[in-house]
Design a protein around this motif. Structure first.
Motif, PDB file in Angstrom:
ATOM      1  N   UNK A 259       9.981   0.995  -3.818  1.00 17.00           N
ATOM      2  CA  UNK A 259       9.703   1.455  -5.162  1.00 17.00           C
ATOM      3  C   UNK A 259       9.974   2.942  -5.249  1.00 17.00           C
ATOM      4  N   UNK A 260      10.038   3.504  -6.458  1.00 15.91           N
ATOM      5  CA  UNK A 260      10.417   4.914  -6.616  1.00 15.91           C
ATOM      6  C   UNK A 260       9.446   5.900  -5.981  1.00 15.91           C
ATOM      7  N   UNK A 261       8.186   5.519  -5.778  1.00 14.41           N
ATOM      8  CA  UNK A 261       7.213   6.413  -5.152  1.00 14.41           C
ATOM      9  C   UNK A 261       7.046   6.145  -3.666  1.00 14.41           C
ATOM     10  N   UNK A 262       7.721   5.136  -3.151  1.00 11.41           N
ATOM     11  CA  UNK A 262       7.639   4.819  -1.734  1.00 11.41           C
ATOM     12  C   UNK A 262       6.393   4.065  -1.328  1.00 11.41           C
ATOM     13  N   UNK A 263       5.524   3.733  -2.284  1.00  6.42           N
ATOM     14  CA  UNK A 263       4.276   3.045  -1.952  1.00  6.42           C
ATOM     15  C   UNK A 263       4.378   1.533  -2.061  1.00  6.42           C
ATOM     16  N   UNK A 264       5.527   1.052  -2.513  1.00  7.04           N
ATOM     17  CA  UNK A 264       5.743  -0.384  -2.649  1.00  7.04           C
ATOM     18  C   UNK A 264       7.078  -0.767  -2.020  1.00  7.04           C
ATOM     19  N   UNK A 265       7.147  -2.009  -1.562  1.00  3.71           N
ATOM     20  CA  UNK A 265       8.396  -2.563  -1.046  1.00  3.71           C
ATOM     21  C   UNK A 265       8.587  -3.912  -1.728  1.00  3.71           C
ATOM     22  N   UNK A 266       9.661  -4.016  -2.505  1.00  7.39           N
ATOM     23  CA  UNK A 266       9.923  -5.241  -3.241  1.00  7.39           C
ATOM     24  C   UNK A 266      10.992  -6.036  -2.516  1.00  7.39           C
ATOM     25  N   UNK A 267      10.860  -7.368  -2.552  1.00  8.85           N
ATOM     26  CA  UNK A 267      11.781  -8.220  -1.790  1.00  8.85           C
ATOM     27  C   UNK A 267      11.726  -9.630  -2.354  1.00  8.85           C
ATOM     28  N   UNK A 268      12.598 -10.500  -1.881  1.00 11.26           N
ATOM     29  CA  UNK A 268      12.525 -11.908  -2.240  1.00 11.26           C
ATOM     30  C   UNK A 268      12.238 -12.718  -0.986  1.00 11.26           C
ATOM     31  N   UNK A 269      11.430 -13.764  -1.152  1.00  9.64           N
ATOM     32  CA  UNK A 269      11.052 -14.643  -0.048  1.00  9.64           C
ATOM     33  C   UNK A 269      11.416 -16.071  -0.401  1.00  9.64           C
ATOM     34  N   UNK A 278       8.610 -10.881  -4.517  1.00  8.05           N
ATOM     35  CA  UNK A 278       7.286 -10.433  -4.125  1.00  8.05           C
ATOM     36  C   UNK A 278       7.300  -8.919  -3.956  1.00  8.05           C
ATOM     37  N   UNK A 279       6.133  -8.308  -4.034  1.00  3.79           N
ATOM     38  CA  UNK A 279       6.013  -6.872  -3.792  1.00  3.79           C
ATOM     39  C   UNK A 279       4.901  -6.643  -2.774  1.00  3.79           C
ATOM     40  N   UNK A 280       5.173  -5.751  -1.828  1.00  5.43           N
ATOM     41  CA  UNK A 280       4.192  -5.400  -0.797  1.00  5.43           C
ATOM     42  C   UNK A 280       3.626  -4.021  -1.062  1.00  5.43           C
ATOM     43  N   UNK A 281       2.327  -3.882  -0.983  1.00 12.45           N
ATOM     44  CA  UNK A 281       1.680  -2.577  -0.994  1.00 12.45           C
ATOM     45  C   UNK A 281       1.826  -1.976   0.399  1.00 12.45           C
ATOM     46  N   UNK A 282       2.514  -0.839   0.517  1.00 13.66           N
ATOM     47  CA  UNK A 282       2.810  -0.262   1.823  1.00 13.66           C
ATOM     48  C   UNK A 282       1.563   0.210   2.556  1.00 13.66           C
ATOM     49  N   UNK A 283       0.485   0.493   1.825  1.00 12.70           N
ATOM     50  CA  UNK A 283      -0.735   0.975   2.472  1.00 12.70           C
ATOM     51  C   UNK A 283      -1.553  -0.164   3.066  1.00 12.70           C
ATOM     52  N   UNK A 284      -1.656  -1.259   2.320  1.00  8.82           N
ATOM     53  CA  UNK A 284      -2.493  -2.361   2.761  1.00  8.82           C
ATOM     54  C   UNK A 284      -1.684  -3.530   3.307  1.00  8.82           C
ATOM     55  N   UNK A 285      -0.363  -3.534   3.054  1.00  7.52           N
ATOM     56  CA  UNK A 285       0.537  -4.628   3.407  1.00  7.52           C
ATOM     57  C   UNK A 285       0.153  -5.940   2.723  1.00  7.52           C
ATOM     58  N   UNK A 286      -0.577  -5.833   1.622  1.00 10.15           N
ATOM     59  CA  UNK A 286      -0.885  -7.019   0.824  1.00 10.15           C
ATOM     60  C   UNK A 286       0.339  -7.402  -0.008  1.00 10.15           C
ATOM     61  N   UNK A 287       0.513  -8.699  -0.261  1.00  9.70           N
ATOM     62  CA  UNK A 287       1.686  -9.226  -0.940  1.00  9.70           C
ATOM     63  C   UNK A 287       1.287  -9.809  -2.298  1.00  9.70           C
ATOM     64  N   UNK A 288       2.054  -9.480  -3.334  1.00  3.60           N
ATOM     65  CA  UNK A 288       1.834 -10.030  -4.663  1.00  3.60           C
ATOM     66  C   UNK A 288       3.102 -10.719  -5.141  1.00  3.60           C
ATOM     67  N   UNK A 289       2.987 -11.945  -5.610  1.00  5.42           N
ATOM     68  CA  UNK A 289       4.138 -12.684  -6.114  1.00  5.42           C
ATOM     69  C   UNK A 289       4.392 -12.311  -7.565  1.00  5.42           C
ATOM     70  N   UNK A 290       5.655 -11.988  -7.892  1.00  4.12           N
ATOM     71  CA  UNK A 290       6.005 -11.558  -9.245  1.00  4.12           C
ATOM     72  C   UNK A 290       6.704 -12.642 -10.054  1.00  4.12           C
ATOM     73  N   UNK A 291       7.513 -13.477  -9.421  1.00  5.17           N
ATOM     74  CA  UNK A 291       8.178 -14.573 -10.136  1.00  5.17           C
ATOM     75  C   UNK A 291       7.780 -15.894  -9.501  1.00  5.17           C
TER      76      UNK A 291
END
Length: 444
Positions: A259-269, A278-291
């Motif tokens: 992501x533009x602030x470096x705090x997120x990593x977006x990817x497809x699984x 999905x998007x990963x929070x770089x601090x907690x490594x928690x995963x959130x599904x977007x589609x």
């Protein structure tokens, strides 16, 4: 009208170097995104030493600056054989009557030498030959090993003053270096300056690596690493080459991007026959599904403000480009041309996206507005993929692959770049085959 005095920092090889810019005079600046632009003639004198004579270091620096500016397609460095009498030092005001006849619009003069402590001392002044006024100036020092980066930074200042755009010469490219036969292909990460110099490998080639992407700080690279045929997302420190696995995801992972602030990593699984974003929070490594759909949703890329995401999906029956909010809501299709669209990347300017297009048996690199209008195709070939933006949104890099022959030979891959006007396509020379480039932000 005069622009205010400014300071700028050079950080080279962990050494902080301060250069003080001079007074800049406002100029007419026109941003061109379509059509061919006549390059600006500019004279770049070899930098001198304290005695007024050209130094070898000074000659190297002026050559690097000239190559940077010429490679952009927006400048035409004038052959030094046409110079009458360059100033012996940046403190000396030029005789402008010597420069107007050779057609120069700008004149860069400077000094560069190693002092008694082994430090590289640099000073430069950029003159507007038409108005006969200095546009910007600076001075500073660094370890001699920082010669190329200092040169790139000076070229960036020249570029900015004459075009109104931020420069992109003090940047790096990370890519996949390829070697070996078609059936035993070795792929490893490599990194180099944007002009192909200072090349080095980041991985040893024992594992298959794909899709390297810079963090917003340019200090880290996210990529896919296939260890024992299992794809995992890794984070690599550019300076130390240390790696960290960010997580082992179920199924297949594709196209991680910061992501533009470096705090997120977006990817497809891909899991259980479904491929979603999905998007990963770089601090907690928690995963959130977007589609969540029965289609293949992949290649996500954030807008510069992080509020929207462009991606490609076959949810409409064919592979097309879509835009959605960062939380996965309000999905809208934006591509409606012939053929299939893939690998969209949002421009750093925020106004357009680059993409790969496949139609009529040919691959293309193109751009379009965020609403899908204004599609323009910039490059084409047998296989052309993987666009990545220079940090100023003015230039695109990508790779081309040649077709394989019946005997299994051929298939060479190489990096290219092109201006968003569609002109000035150039191949980037690398030690081996090269694919999947990613352009860094400006170095700090």
């Amino acid at each position: 009208m005069k622009l205010s005095m400014r300071n700028f920092l050079f950080q080279v090889l962990m050494i902080l170097t301060v250069m003080t810019a001079g007074v800049a005079h406002a100029q007419l600046r026109v941003v061109i995104t379509e059509g061919q632009v006549a390059p600006t003639p500019i004279a770049i004198a070899d930098f001198t030493g304290p005695d007024g004579e050209v130094t070898e270091i000074g000659r190297q620096m002026s050559a690097i600056i000239s190559n940077d500016l010429e490679s952009s397609g927006l400048f035409q460095p004038i052959d030094s054989a046409a110079f009458i009498s360059p100033p012996k030092a940046p403190s000396i005001r030029p005789n402008f009557s010597d420069w107007a006849p050779v057609g120069a619009k700008g004149l860069l003069v400077g000094s560069a030498y190693t002092d008694e402590n082994g430090m590289l001392q640099v000073e430069f002044v950029l003159w507007d030959v038409v108005t006969q006024k200095d546009i910007t100036q600076g001075s500073g020092n660094s370890d001699p090993a920082g010669l190329r980066q200092l040169s790139h930074k000076i070229a960036d200042y020249v570029y900015e003053e004459f075009t109104g755009d931020t420069g992109y010469f003090d940047t790096q490219i990370v890519y996949v270096a390829e070697s070996g036969s078609q059936t035993q292909r070795v792929k490893r990460l490599a990194i180099m300056d944007q002009d192909g110099h200072n090349h080095r490998y980041l991985t040893n080639g024992l594992d298959l690596v794909l899709t390297p992407r810079f963090s917003p700080t340019a200090n880290e690279v996210a990529y896919l690493n296939y260890f024992n045929d299992e794809p995992n997302v890794y984070l690599l420190d550019v300076f130390t080459a240390r790696t960290e696995r960010l997580g082992s995801f179920p199924g297949m992972t594709f196209a991680p991007r910061f992501g533009p602030d470096g705090d997120k990593l977006i990817m497809s699984l891909a899991k259980d026959g479904l491929t979603d974003i999905f998007v990963m929070d770089m601090r907690t490594q928690s995963i959130t599904q977007l589609t969540k759909s029965a289609s293949i949703d992949t290649s996500p890329s954030y807008s510069p403000d992080g509020k929207r995401i462009v991606f490609n999906s076959d949810r409409g029956g064919s592979q097309q480009l879509y835009v959605m909010n960062a939380d996965g809501s309000n999905v809208k299709r934006i591509s409606y041309g012939d053929g299939r669209y893939a690998t969209p990347v949002w421009s750093p300017r925020g106004d357009i996206v680059a993409f790969t297009k496949m139609t009529g048996g040919t691959f293309y690199i193109g751009v379009m507005n965020i609403d899908g209008t204004g599609e323009r195709l910039l490059a084409q070939g047998f296989l052309v993929e993987g666009p990545t933006w220079a940090p100023n949104g003015r230039v695109l890099m990508y790779f081309k692959q040649q077709p394989f022959k019946d005997d299994g030979s051929g298939g060479q891959t190489a990096l290219y770049r092109v201006d968003i006007t569609g002109f000035n396509e150039r191949r980037i020379i690398t030690p081996s085959d090269a694919s999947d480039p990613a352009w860094s932000p400006l170095l700090r």
